[in-house]
Design a protein around this motif. Structure first.
Motif, short mmCIF file in Angstrom:
data_model
loop_
_atom_site.label_atom_id
_atom_site.label_comp_id
_atom_site.label_asym_id
_atom_site.label_seq_id
_atom_site.Cartn_x
_atom_site.Cartn_y
_atom_site.Cartn_z
N ASN A 113 61.27 34.00 46.13
CA ASN A 113 60.26 32.95 46.09
C ASN A 113 59.72 32.57 47.46
O ASN A 113 58.57 32.10 47.56
N SER A 141 52.87 27.91 43.38
CA SER A 141 53.97 26.99 43.60
C SER A 141 54.46 26.47 42.25
O SER A 141 54.46 27.20 41.26
N SER A 142 54.82 25.22 42.17
CA SER A 142 55.28 24.62 40.91
C SER A 142 55.28 23.11 41.06
O SER A 142 55.51 22.58 42.16
N TYR A 156 65.29 26.10 42.99
CA TYR A 156 63.95 26.59 42.67
C TYR A 156 62.89 25.62 43.17
O TYR A 156 61.89 26.02 43.79
N LYS A 160 59.87 26.21 46.01
CA LYS A 160 58.44 25.98 45.80
C LYS A 160 57.90 24.93 46.78
O LYS A 160 56.71 24.96 47.13
N ARG A 185 49.96 24.40 41.51
CA ARG A 185 51.29 23.94 41.11
C ARG A 185 51.30 23.81 39.59
O ARG A 185 50.92 22.77 39.05
N CYS A 221 46.27 28.43 33.96
CA CYS A 221 46.66 28.60 35.37
C CYS A 221 45.83 29.71 36.02
O CYS A 221 45.38 29.58 37.16
#
Length: 247
Positions: A113, A141-142, A156, A160, A185, A221
């Motif tokens: 990542n 990203s998230s 995780y 991110k 995100r 997305c």
């Protein structure tokens, strides 16, 4: 000039949706990267070719710098053109608390990542500069980077968070060269990420909780990613776009 959409982690989920929708947004060459799922990548490439666009399947373990270098050599063999990099490859470990975040687990998450994403960006930017055709980058990203994901996967989320910071710094560094760098995100998105995290029923339990009342799709997305890479976003850089239904 023929543009190249280069999507890492494109055998499934958000990466696959981005690769499939690329031709609709003017990308007539799509590089479909996979880590382990070659069959999934080949299926995505077949869909891309059905639109009349070209698709190229490349496999690489982004934890390995040499693998990334070999992948970029394959991209460099294509006729030069602007490159749109979608830095999407990522992994998640099974849900757990801090006690479960042992060093080996955290190293595995960050290897893909963060370290892999930085190296893919570094080598891709080098190719952009060599070709002199320009391009752009969207990092995936998230929402976990904002939320922290307590009791789930804070490793995780932390990885991110690093992607968010990478986006900001890289945007500042590359802006003088006309290379725009942004990120999305995603929030609760209907992909197999939840199953990989050990919660296949997660969306059934909490998918209704965002203000919009539903989970998002990989295609939603992808549309955000492809807009950020488009001329329609020509004055957008150093931005991180939440695609999370208001969550």
């Amino acid at each position: 000039m023929s543009k190249i959409l280069f999507v890492t982690g494109a055998s499934a989920g958000i990466g696959a949706a981005t690769a499939r929708l690329g031709p609709e947004h003017g990308w007539d060459r799509v590089v479909v990267h996979y880590g382990r799922d070659r069959d999934g990548a080949e299926a995505v490439a077949a869909e891309v070719r059905e639109t009349g666009a070209e698709a190229f399947v490349v496999g690489a373990d982004v934890r390995d710098d040499d693998h990334i270098a070999t992948m970029l050599l394959a991209v460099a063999d294509l006729p030069p053109g602007p490159i749109g990099l979608v830095n999407n490859a990522g992994v998640v470990s099974p849900t757990g608390k801090l006690a479960d975040c042992r060093p080996e687990r955290v190293r595995q998450v960050f290897a893909v990542n963060v370290f892999g994403a930085i190296e893919v960006a570094r080598q891709t930017v080098a190719l952009m500069r060599k070709w002199g055709k320009g391009g752009g980058i969207v990092n995936v990203s998230s929402a976990a980077a904002r939320l922290g994901s307590a009791n789930q996967y804070i490793d995780y989320a932390a990885s991110k968070g690093a992607i968010d910071t990478l986006t900001l710094g890289l945007a500042d560094e590359l802006a003088p060269e006309g290379i725009r760098v942004n990120a999305i995100r995603p929030g609760l998105i209907a992909t197999d990420l939840h199953a990989k995290g050990g919660e296949p029923d997660r969306l059934e339990r909490i998918g209704h909780t965002p203000p919009l009342g539903r989970p998002g799709s990989a295609e939603e997305c992808a549309e955000a990613i492809l807009w950020l890479l488009s001329d329609g976003a020509s004055y957008v850089t150093r931005s991180i776009l939440d695609v999370a239904g208001g969550r």
